[in-house]
Structures are given as C-alpha cells and as structure tokens.
Motif scaffolding. Structure first.
Motif, PDB file in Angstrom:
ATOM      1  N   SER A 192       1.761  -9.991-122.225  1.00 30.45           N
ATOM      2  CA  SER A 192       2.870  -9.043-122.126  1.00 30.45           C
ATOM      3  C   SER A 192       3.712  -9.308-120.882  1.00 30.45           C
ATOM      4  N   SER A 193       3.066  -9.663-119.776  1.00 31.83           N
ATOM      5  CA  SER A 193       3.824  -9.984-118.558  1.00 31.83           C
ATOM      6  C   SER A 193       4.662 -11.243-118.754  1.00 31.83           C
ATOM      7  N   GLY A 194       4.087 -12.208-119.496  1.00 34.64           N
ATOM      8  CA  GLY A 194       4.806 -13.456-119.739  1.00 34.64           C
ATOM      9  C   GLY A 194       6.054 -13.301-120.580  1.00 34.64           C
ATOM     10  N   LYS A 204     -11.808   1.570-111.570  1.00 34.11           N
ATOM     11  CA  LYS A 204     -10.793   2.610-111.463  1.00 34.11           C
ATOM     12  C   LYS A 204      -9.508   2.078-110.838  1.00 34.11           C
ATOM     13  N   MET A 205      -9.652   1.191-109.852  1.00 40.17           N
ATOM     14  CA  MET A 205      -8.457   0.621-109.219  1.00 40.17           C
ATOM     15  C   MET A 205      -7.761  -0.364-110.152  1.00 40.17           C
ATOM     16  N   LEU A 206      -8.554  -1.095-110.962  1.00 38.34           N
ATOM     17  CA  LEU A 206      -7.957  -1.973-111.974  1.00 38.34           C
ATOM     18  C   LEU A 206      -7.182  -1.156-113.000  1.00 38.34           C
ATOM     19  N   LEU A 207      -7.747  -0.025-113.402  1.00 42.96           N
ATOM     20  CA  LEU A 207      -7.051   0.872-114.325  1.00 42.96           C
ATOM     21  C   LEU A 207      -5.747   1.371-113.732  1.00 42.96           C
ATOM     22  N   LEU A 208      -5.769   1.696-112.446  1.00 38.62           N
ATOM     23  CA  LEU A 208      -4.542   2.146-111.783  1.00 38.62           C
ATOM     24  C   LEU A 208      -3.472   1.069-111.856  1.00 38.62           C
ATOM     25  N   GLY A 209      -3.858  -0.186-111.626  1.00 32.84           N
ATOM     26  CA  GLY A 209      -2.903  -1.280-111.717  1.00 32.84           C
ATOM     27  C   GLY A 209      -2.328  -1.426-113.112  1.00 32.84           C
ATOM     28  N   LEU A 210      -3.162  -1.266-114.135  1.00 33.66           N
ATOM     29  CA  LEU A 210      -2.689  -1.370-115.516  1.00 33.66           C
ATOM     30  C   LEU A 210      -1.758  -0.217-115.882  1.00 33.66           C
ATOM     31  N   ILE A 211      -2.074   0.980-115.387  1.00 38.46           N
ATOM     32  CA  ILE A 211      -1.192   2.129-115.629  1.00 38.46           C
ATOM     33  C   ILE A 211       0.168   1.888-114.981  1.00 38.46           C
ATOM     34  N   PHE A 212       0.169   1.331-113.791  1.00 36.99           N
ATOM     35  CA  PHE A 212       1.437   0.998-113.130  1.00 36.99           C
ATOM     36  C   PHE A 212       2.228  -0.015-113.950  1.00 36.99           C
ATOM     37  N   SER A 213       1.538  -0.972-114.578  1.00 40.06           N
ATOM     38  CA  SER A 213       2.245  -1.975-115.382  1.00 40.06           C
ATOM     39  C   SER A 213       2.899  -1.335-116.605  1.00 40.06           C
ATOM     40  N   VAL A 214       2.274  -0.303-117.155  1.00 38.70           N
ATOM     41  CA  VAL A 214       2.877   0.439-118.262  1.00 38.70           C
ATOM     42  C   VAL A 214       4.166   1.113-117.795  1.00 38.70           C
ATOM     43  N   PHE A 249      10.026  -3.141-124.238  1.00 41.61           N
ATOM     44  CA  PHE A 249       9.333  -2.160-125.070  1.00 41.61           C
ATOM     45  C   PHE A 249       8.138  -2.785-125.788  1.00 41.61           C
ATOM     46  N   VAL A 250       8.242  -4.065-126.150  1.00 38.12           N
ATOM     47  CA  VAL A 250       7.080  -4.782-126.663  1.00 38.12           C
ATOM     48  C   VAL A 250       6.019  -4.870-125.571  1.00 38.12           C
ATOM     49  N   GLN A 251       6.465  -5.183-124.371  1.00 37.52           N
ATOM     50  CA  GLN A 251       5.582  -5.269-123.211  1.00 37.52           C
ATOM     51  C   GLN A 251       4.874  -3.936-122.955  1.00 37.52           C
ATOM     52  N   LEU A 252       5.599  -2.862-123.121  1.00 33.79           N
ATOM     53  CA  LEU A 252       5.053  -1.523-122.914  1.00 33.79           C
ATOM     54  C   LEU A 252       3.874  -1.263-123.854  1.00 33.79           C
TER      55      LEU A 252
END
Length: 426
Positions: free
Chosen positions: A38-40, A89-99, A187-190
């Motif tokens: 998704s980032s790519g 939990k910190m990894l989850l925080l990073g993924l939530i930020f990416s959303v 939006f695909v990335q989201l």
C-alpha cells in the motif's frame, strides 16, 4: 538437469525455513507485506501530488522538514513507550497513523493539508519497520538472522512488484499526473492499511515487555536515566548515531528525485512505474542470496560489496542520456530514491546487512531505547530536506542529488568500517 539443482536447493531451503518460522514472523509477513504494498502505491507520486496541489520546491522541502522535525521530537519518548506498552502496541500505533495518512492525502484540497499527513507519515515510518525488525531479530537465531531479514523483504517485494503499474493504471484512468489522477490511489492505500492494522491487532502475539526501568518512573526521569545509561554502557552507539545521521542526509534528495525523473528527464507515469517494477524485481531475485551470503561471510563485507552499486545508480540517474539508460537507476538503486518495496534496487539491499548488524550490536532489552535515540536524528533529515528545496529552487538540481552520495561515501563508509561485527547475539 544440473542447472535446475541450485533452484531446487533454493526452494527446499525456503520451504524448510517456512516450516520453522515463528508464528509472529508469519503474521508480519502477511500484514507488513500488505502495508508495504500500500505504501508503494504512492511512493513515487507523493511529491508530484504536493506540487500539483500548489507547493513550490521550497514548500516541498519544508513539508519534509516539518515532518522530520516533529518525528524527531516524538522519537525521544519512543523507547520509554516501547518499554512500558510493548512492541506490538507501538507497532499498532504506527499502522493506525498510516491509515490516517492515507485519509488525509486522499481528502487534501491544498498542499498545506499535507502537513499533518507528513508528520504522521514520518512517525509511522519510525515505528512500523524498526519495530517489525525488532520482532524479527527477537524471534530468529543469529546464524539465520540476515537470511530471515532478507527473506521478509523478498516476500514483501513480491506484491510491491505490481504496485507501480497498478498506480500508473489508476492514474492513467483518472487523468494523468495531476491532483484528480493521483488522488484515488490514496483511498486504495487506506483500505489496505486498515486491513494490515486489523491483522496485527487480532493475530500478532506480543513479545515479552523488556523492563529497563520501573513503570512508576516518570516519563522525564525515565528518559533522562534511560538514555544516560544507554550512552554510557554502549560504546559503539555513538558510531551508529553518526552512521544514521549520514543516512538521514538522503532526505535532501528524496523529495526531488521523482521531480528530476519527470521534469528534467521527461518521464511519465508509465516510466515511473517501470523504474519501480525493475527496482522491486531486482530485490526479489537477490534478497535471499544476499541474506544467506551475509550469514556466511559477514554483514559488513556484504554491505561494502553492495554500497558502490548504489553510487553507480545515483550517477546514472544524473547523467543518463535517455530513458533506456535511466531505467538502470531503477535496477541499481540510488541514494535517496525509495522504491515501492521501501528499498532502492540492488544497491538498496545493502541496508539489510546494515540494519541486521545494527540490532545485533545491542541486547534485546535495550533495543527500544536504541530506536528512540536514533530516531531523534530525524531533525537532520528535516534540515537536509529544507536545504534541498532551497538549492533546487536556485537551479542546483544536480547538487541536490549528488551531495547525499558524497556524504555516504566519505563519512558513512569509514565510520561503518570501524564498528565491530557480531555484537549481541540475543
């Protein structure tokens, strides 16, 4: 038949590795692979999108500068939070930020709306891949660790291989390299980032929390004591900080390489997609052999073998007389160029033995704090991005691209050669 034997042995080695993988590793292969794909989708278009929304070169550099500055300030407490709440939990925080990043980009109506998105993007980058690597290092043996790190990148590179053309197709359908043409990919990335977050939340078993100081310790006192003790106890940390500081200088050219390819070299979205695909394909073919080689002859030797390839790609990026030659920069990689898989071509694979050796230099209970202190160096990337914008607007475009190469060659390599290999085997 003889020619098929190396392939058969390679497939058998991969099959054996898959059977022995820790369940947490398998979850990361799926979730972070989806996140990487998704980032790519937008890697090559974020800067072009900002320019289409009205940002000039100085403002483009300022976007990266602000993002890096804020993530640098955020980085100091990261080690404390990892220690207190755990890696998952910190990894989850990073993924939530990416959303949230994808949502902000998709809804942006002016370039300044991207400021909070850039900030969150830089923080998520600081959390997702380093914490993923901490988990991988923590669940694999020293003898197979570089191979495991390379294997993860190879797996993640497979879906990333299709990201550039997927993006190029969407952009072509919606009108080309402009705001409305690029917007749909966010939006695909989201959607993809949201699925990756759910996978980690539901399926990833947490690593044991490493307690370096009491949970009753205040944030301020915990940070002061933790980082003071870390700097005193880890002799080679200062050398690593210099190495990472030089790596951050790649931020000078990173925002402007897509502009260079499109505006100076005359490429379109299809050619950008081709460069990205060639970059990822090179990684898929060579990641696992490079990881196995690093386990056999050492991380340092493999890094020093691959790094000059990155320099060659950078020079080709600058001096390529036509698109056919320019495509080589996608294969070889370039300093500051980020491919869809997070790395840049063959030379970018040098990052894997580098980061593997980095984490091995520190015991498991200190890796959270080590990540926290190294992340502070993001402010260097902020300054470099702003300087790159100023130089670009003044017409010194070649200088913007070549300065990070010179710093890498003249500072990073000599410093790295002094750091001993095979530190912590925990």
């Amino acid at each position: 038949m003889e020619a098929a034997k190396p392939i058969t042995r390679g497939l058998a080695m991969i099959s054996n590795m898959l059977r022995r993988l820790d369940r947490r590793f398998k979850v990361l292969l799926c979730s972070i692979g989806l996140q990487t794909w998704s980032s790519g989708l937008s890697t090559q278009y974020n800067q072009l999108y900002a320019v289409a929304l009205g940002a000039n070169p100085i403002e483009l550099g300022s976007l990266e500068s602000v993002g890096g500055g804020v993530s640098s300030a955020f980085s100091a407490p990261v080690g404390y939070f990892i220690d207190r709440f755990g890696v998952k939990k910190m990894l989850l925080l990073g993924l939530i930020f990416s959303v949230l990043v994808s949502l902000l980009y998709g809804c942006a109506i002016n370039w300044w709306v991207l400021i909070p998105a850039i900030i969150l993007m830089r923080i998520s980058m600081m959390l997702i891949m380093p914490l993923t690597d901490i988990i991988i290092v923590g669940v694999t043996s020293f003898e197979k660790r570089a191979l495991a790190m390379s294997f993860s990148r190879a797996v993640w590179a497979i879906p990333a291989l299709f990201a550039p053309y997927f993006s190029a197709t969407i952009i072509s359908i919606f009108g080309g390299i402009n705001v409305e043409g690029i917007r749909p990919i966010y939006f695909v990335q989201l959607a993809a980032s949201l699925i990756a977050t759910i996978l980690v939340l539901v399926m990833l078993e947490p690593l044991p929390i490493q307690k370096t100081f009491s949970h009753q310790t205040s944030l301020k006192l915990g940070l002061i004591k933790g980082y003071r003790d870390l700097l005193k106890s880890e002799k080679w940390l200062k050398y690593w900080l210099v190495a990472w500081a030089v790596m951050r200088l790649g931020s000078m050219s990173a925002p402007f390489i897509p502009l260079w390819i499109v505006q100076v070299k005359g490429a379109d979205q299809q050619f950008l997609g081709l460069m990205g695909t060639l970059s990822v394909l090179a990684q898929i073919l060579l990641q696992i052999p490079v990881g196995s080689l690093a386990d056999s002859i050492g991380r340092k030797k493999v890094f020093l073998i691959l790094r000059p390839i990155l320099y060659a790609g950078t020079l080709i990026l600058i001096w390529a007389p036509n698109h056919e030659v320019l495509a080589l920069a996608g294969i070889l990689g370039a300093v500051g160029l980020m491919g869809p898989g997070g790395l840049s071509g063959i030379g970018g694979i040098s990052f894997i033995p580098l980061v593997t050796m980095y984490w091995e230099n520190f015991p498991a209970e200190k890796r959270g704090m080590v990540q926290g202190i190294s992340g502070i160096l993001d402010f260097i990337g902020s300054i470099a991005s702003l300087l790159g914008g100023i130089l670009w607007s003044m017409g010194y475009r070649e200088i913007v691209i070549i300065l990070p190469l010179l710093a890498d060659l003249l500072i990073l390599v000599p410093v790295f050669m002094r750091i001993p290999e095979g530190g912590s085997k925990h």
